[in-house]
Scaffold this motif. Structure first.
Motif, PDB file in Angstrom:
ATOM      1  N   ALA A  35       0.821  -1.208   0.000  1.00 25.92           N
ATOM      2  CA  ALA A  35       0.000   0.000   0.000  1.00 25.92           C
ATOM      3  C   ALA A  35       0.855   1.259   0.000  1.00 25.92           C
ATOM      4  O   ALA A  35       0.618   2.191  -0.787  1.00 25.92           O
ATOM      5  N   MET A  36       1.866   1.313   0.870  1.00 24.84           N
ATOM      6  CA  MET A  36       2.712   2.508   0.914  1.00 24.84           C
ATOM      7  C   MET A  36       3.506   2.662  -0.371  1.00 24.84           C
ATOM      8  O   MET A  36       3.708   3.773  -0.858  1.00 24.84           O
ATOM      9  N   GLY A  37       3.959   1.552  -0.922  1.00 21.55           N
ATOM     10  CA  GLY A  37       4.742   1.638  -2.151  1.00 21.55           C
ATOM     11  C   GLY A  37       3.936   2.185  -3.307  1.00 21.55           C
ATOM     12  O   GLY A  37       4.377   3.102  -4.019  1.00 21.55           O
ATOM     13  N   LEU A  38       2.730   1.650  -3.514  1.00 22.31           N
ATOM     14  CA  LEU A  38       1.903   2.107  -4.637  1.00 22.31           C
ATOM     15  C   LEU A  38       1.303   3.483  -4.377  1.00 22.31           C
ATOM     16  O   LEU A  38       1.284   4.344  -5.265  1.00 22.31           O
ATOM     17  N   LEU A  39       0.811   3.718  -3.163  1.00 26.05           N
ATOM     18  CA  LEU A  39       0.232   5.034  -2.865  1.00 26.05           C
ATOM     19  C   LEU A  39       1.281   6.127  -2.865  1.00 26.05           C
ATOM     20  O   LEU A  39       0.965   7.297  -3.118  1.00 26.05           O
ATOM     21  N   GLY A  40       2.540   5.744  -2.590  1.00 28.02           N
ATOM     22  CA  GLY A  40       3.623   6.726  -2.627  1.00 28.02           C
ATOM     23  C   GLY A  40       3.844   7.312  -4.007  1.00 28.02           C
ATOM     24  O   GLY A  40       4.489   8.351  -4.145  1.00 28.02           O
ATOM     25  N   THR A  41       3.314   6.665  -5.043  1.00 28.93           N
ATOM     26  CA  THR A  41       3.400   7.228  -6.397  1.00 28.93           C
ATOM     27  C   THR A  41       2.257   8.196  -6.677  1.00 28.93           C
ATOM     28  O   THR A  41       2.267   8.883  -7.701  1.00 28.93           O
ATOM     29  N   LEU A  42       1.240   8.256  -5.772  1.00 27.91           N
ATOM     30  CA  LEU A  42       0.062   9.092  -5.993  1.00 27.91           C
ATOM     31  C   LEU A  42      -0.034  10.278  -5.055  1.00 27.91           C
ATOM     32  O   LEU A  42      -0.690  11.269  -5.382  1.00 27.91           O
ATOM     33  N   MET A  43       0.560  10.166  -3.862  1.00 27.45           N
ATOM     34  CA  MET A  43       0.353  11.178  -2.830  1.00 27.45           C
ATOM     35  C   MET A  43       1.552  11.201  -1.885  1.00 27.45           C
ATOM     36  O   MET A  43       2.377  10.285  -1.896  1.00 27.45           O
ATOM     37  N   PRO A  44       1.677  12.248  -1.047  1.00 28.62           N
ATOM     38  CA  PRO A  44       2.752  12.278  -0.063  1.00 28.62           C
ATOM     39  C   PRO A  44       2.654  11.092   0.896  1.00 28.62           C
ATOM     40  O   PRO A  44       1.549  10.655   1.237  1.00 28.62           O
ATOM     41  N   PRO A  45       3.790  10.550   1.334  1.00 33.99           N
ATOM     42  CA  PRO A  45       3.757   9.392   2.235  1.00 33.99           C
ATOM     43  C   PRO A  45       2.955   9.596   3.509  1.00 33.99           C
ATOM     44  O   PRO A  45       2.350   8.654   4.010  1.00 33.99           O
ATOM     45  N   ALA A  46       2.914  10.820   4.052  1.00 34.22           N
ATOM     46  CA  ALA A  46       2.141  11.055   5.271  1.00 34.22           C
ATOM     47  C   ALA A  46       0.656  10.813   5.027  1.00 34.22           C
ATOM     48  O   ALA A  46      -0.051  10.254   5.878  1.00 34.22           O
ATOM     49  N   GLU A  47       0.141  11.213   3.862  1.00 37.75           N
ATOM     50  CA  GLU A  47      -1.262  10.968   3.536  1.00 37.75           C
ATOM     51  C   GLU A  47      -1.511   9.481   3.305  1.00 37.75           C
ATOM     52  O   GLU A  47      -2.542   8.938   3.717  1.00 37.75           O
ATOM     53  N   ALA A  48      -0.567   8.824   2.635  1.00 44.13           N
ATOM     54  CA  ALA A  48      -0.708   7.385   2.412  1.00 44.13           C
ATOM     55  C   ALA A  48      -0.720   6.630   3.737  1.00 44.13           C
ATOM     56  O   ALA A  48      -1.494   5.683   3.921  1.00 44.13           O
ATOM     57  N   ALA A  49       0.136   7.041   4.676  1.00 41.81           N
ATOM     58  CA  ALA A  49       0.190   6.378   5.981  1.00 41.81           C
ATOM     59  C   ALA A  49      -1.129   6.534   6.727  1.00 41.81           C
ATOM     60  O   ALA A  49      -1.585   5.614   7.419  1.00 41.81           O
ATOM     61  N   ALA A  50      -1.780   7.689   6.593  1.00 45.12           N
ATOM     62  CA  ALA A  50      -3.069   7.898   7.255  1.00 45.12           C
ATOM     63  C   ALA A  50      -4.127   6.966   6.685  1.00 45.12           C
ATOM     64  O   ALA A  50      -4.957   6.411   7.427  1.00 45.12           O
ATOM     65  N   LEU A  51      -4.130   6.757   5.367  1.00 47.04           N
ATOM     66  CA  LEU A  51      -5.087   5.830   4.755  1.00 47.04           C
ATOM     67  C   LEU A  51      -4.866   4.398   5.221  1.00 47.04           C
ATOM     68  O   LEU A  51      -5.797   3.591   5.297  1.00 47.04           O
ATOM     69  N   LEU A  52      -3.634   4.081   5.541  1.00 46.24           N
ATOM     70  CA  LEU A  52      -3.246   2.712   5.880  1.00 46.24           C
ATOM     71  C   LEU A  52      -3.742   2.268   7.252  1.00 46.24           C
ATOM     72  O   LEU A  52      -3.874   1.064   7.511  1.00 46.24           O
ATOM     73  N   ALA A 243      12.776   0.872  -6.572  1.00 43.01           N
ATOM     74  CA  ALA A 243      13.667   1.610  -7.468  1.00 43.01           C
ATOM     75  C   ALA A 243      12.943   2.823  -8.071  1.00 43.01           C
ATOM     76  O   ALA A 243      13.504   3.917  -8.184  1.00 43.01           O
ATOM     77  N   HIS A 244      11.676   2.620  -8.448  1.00 40.82           N
ATOM     78  CA  HIS A 244      10.896   3.724  -9.013  1.00 40.82           C
ATOM     79  C   HIS A 244      10.706   4.854  -7.989  1.00 40.82           C
ATOM     80  O   HIS A 244      10.829   6.036  -8.322  1.00 40.82           O
ATOM     81  N   LEU A 245      10.410   4.485  -6.732  1.00 40.94           N
ATOM     82  CA  LEU A 245      10.186   5.509  -5.709  1.00 40.94           C
ATOM     83  C   LEU A 245      11.467   6.271  -5.396  1.00 40.94           C
ATOM     84  O   LEU A 245      11.437   7.492  -5.171  1.00 40.94           O
ATOM     85  N   VAL A 246      12.597   5.586  -5.367  1.00 41.41           N
ATOM     86  CA  VAL A 246      13.866   6.287  -5.137  1.00 41.41           C
ATOM     87  C   VAL A 246      14.112   7.290  -6.271  1.00 41.41           C
ATOM     88  O   VAL A 246      14.483   8.440  -6.039  1.00 41.41           O
ATOM     89  N   TRP A 247      13.887   6.839  -7.498  1.00 37.00           N
ATOM     90  CA  TRP A 247      14.080   7.721  -8.663  1.00 37.00           C
ATOM     91  C   TRP A 247      13.112   8.917  -8.573  1.00 37.00           C
ATOM     92  O   TRP A 247      13.515  10.063  -8.825  1.00 37.00           O
ATOM     93  N   GLN A 248      11.870   8.648  -8.231  1.00 36.19           N
ATOM     94  CA  GLN A 248      10.869   9.710  -8.128  1.00 36.19           C
ATOM     95  C   GLN A 248      11.238  10.692  -7.023  1.00 36.19           C
ATOM     96  O   GLN A 248      11.120  11.916  -7.183  1.00 36.19           O
ATOM     97  N   GLY A 249      11.685  10.165  -5.867  1.00 35.33           N
ATOM     98  CA  GLY A 249      12.031  11.041  -4.753  1.00 35.33           C
ATOM     99  C   GLY A 249      13.251  11.897  -5.031  1.00 35.33           C
ATOM    100  O   GLY A 249      13.306  13.070  -4.661  1.00 35.33           O
ATOM    101  N   VAL A 250      14.233  11.341  -5.700  1.00 35.60           N
ATOM    102  CA  VAL A 250      15.443  12.100  -6.026  1.00 35.60           C
ATOM    103  C   VAL A 250      15.102  13.241  -6.975  1.00 35.60           C
ATOM    104  O   VAL A 250      15.657  14.346  -6.895  1.00 35.60           O
ATOM    105  N   GLY A 251      14.153  12.996  -7.885  1.00 37.83           N
ATOM    106  CA  GLY A 251      13.787  14.007  -8.853  1.00 37.83           C
ATOM    107  C   GLY A 251      12.769  15.016  -8.340  1.00 37.83           C
ATOM    108  O   GLY A 251      12.435  15.968  -9.061  1.00 37.83           O
ATOM    109  N   ALA A 252      12.242  14.786  -7.117  1.00 44.23           N
ATOM    110  CA  ALA A 252      11.201  15.687  -6.596  1.00 44.23           C
ATOM    111  C   ALA A 252      11.769  17.028  -6.180  1.00 44.23           C
ATOM    112  O   ALA A 252      12.923  17.130  -5.802  1.00 44.23           O
TER     113      ALA A 252
END
Length: 252
Positions: A35-52, A243-252
């Motif tokens: 859930a955190m991995g996939l939702l992390g591509t859609l929203m900030p991790p804090a919001e994803a953690a609240a949904l979880l 790997a995708h999330l690391v790439w996405q976070g580095v580019g944010a």
């Protein structure tokens, strides 16, 4: 976070929890990780953690209550569980899960490490009983900090629980117990920081139904899919997602 504003996003969230529940139903863990991995591509991790929070809490309660008698396990794991709660609360209050960028990189790194642990023949040496009084709290504290930083409860608690040499039913119960404590501590930390208000609670309730449906389906599939095949696919997918999330976070 108004989930109903975007039907595609809502559909992606419900599908994510259906998949995450299915994985948990088959192998006994993986709901927060997926859930955190996939939702992390859609929203900030804090919001994803609240949904979880509610899907994780209910499914893990179901998991540990279905095992053998609890008191002996609670006595053995109590110091570790207390440290998990302390580390999670301290990490959330310290702001380790602030939003995108660094938090997304941290989540991706946690998924990469967990995938490597699952795919490679890596196992911690057996933990002797004399080491548990200090090793348990140390592992618990580290797990709490990782939970606060990423929303993922598995590292390093899962490898440590494997290293205790628990028999299968006890291990599944111990995992559910550890994840429940992590979820409660994460929810408490988010609530005190205003991150688990009405919108987040409503979204978490909405996510509960597909998570339970997925878990029931996973339980049905457990005896019909080779566990080794499923685990390879699961950890391979986590490797790509991390790997995708690391790439996405580095580019944010």
């Amino acid at each position: 976070m108004d989930l109903l504003h975007s039907l595609p996003t809502l559909g992606a969230i419900l599908g994510t929890f259906l998949l995450a529940g299915l994985v948990k139903g088959v192998i006994g863990l993986g709901l927060p990780t997926i859930a955190m991995g996939l939702l992390g591509t859609l929203m900030p991790p804090a919001e994803a953690a609240a949904l979880l929070v509610l899907p994780s809490l209910v499914t893990n309660f179901w998991q540990f209550m279905g095992g053998p008698a609890l008191p002996p396990l609670l006595r053995r794991l109590g110091p570790m569980l207390a440290a998990v709660a302390l580390g999670t609360l301290a990490g959330v209050w310290a702001g380790l899960l602030p939003g995108r960028g660094g938090a997304t990189v941290g989540l991706g790194a946690a998924l990469l490490a967990y995938a490597a642990f699952g795919l490679l023949p890596l196992r911690l040496p057996a933990v002797p009983p004399r080491a548990e009084p200090w090793a348990g709290p140390l592992i618990g504290l580290l797990t709490g900090l990782v939970t606060a930083a990423t929303g993922v409860f598995v590292l390093p608690a899962v490898p440590y629980l494997h290293a205790l040499g628990l028999e299968r039913d006890r291990l599944v119960q111990a995992l559910g117990l550890s994840f429940t404590v992590s979820t409660l501590a994460l929810a408490a930390g988010l609530a005190t920081g205003g991150g688990f208000g009405g919108n987040a609670l409503g979204g978490s309730v909405l996510a509960l139904m597909p998570a339970l449906a997925g878990m029931a389906l996973g339980g049905w599939l457990r005896g019909r899919v080779a566990a080794t095949t499923f685990r390879r696919c699961f950890f391979g997918g986590l490797l790509l997602l991390g790997a995708h999330l690391v790439w996405q976070g580095v580019g944010a």
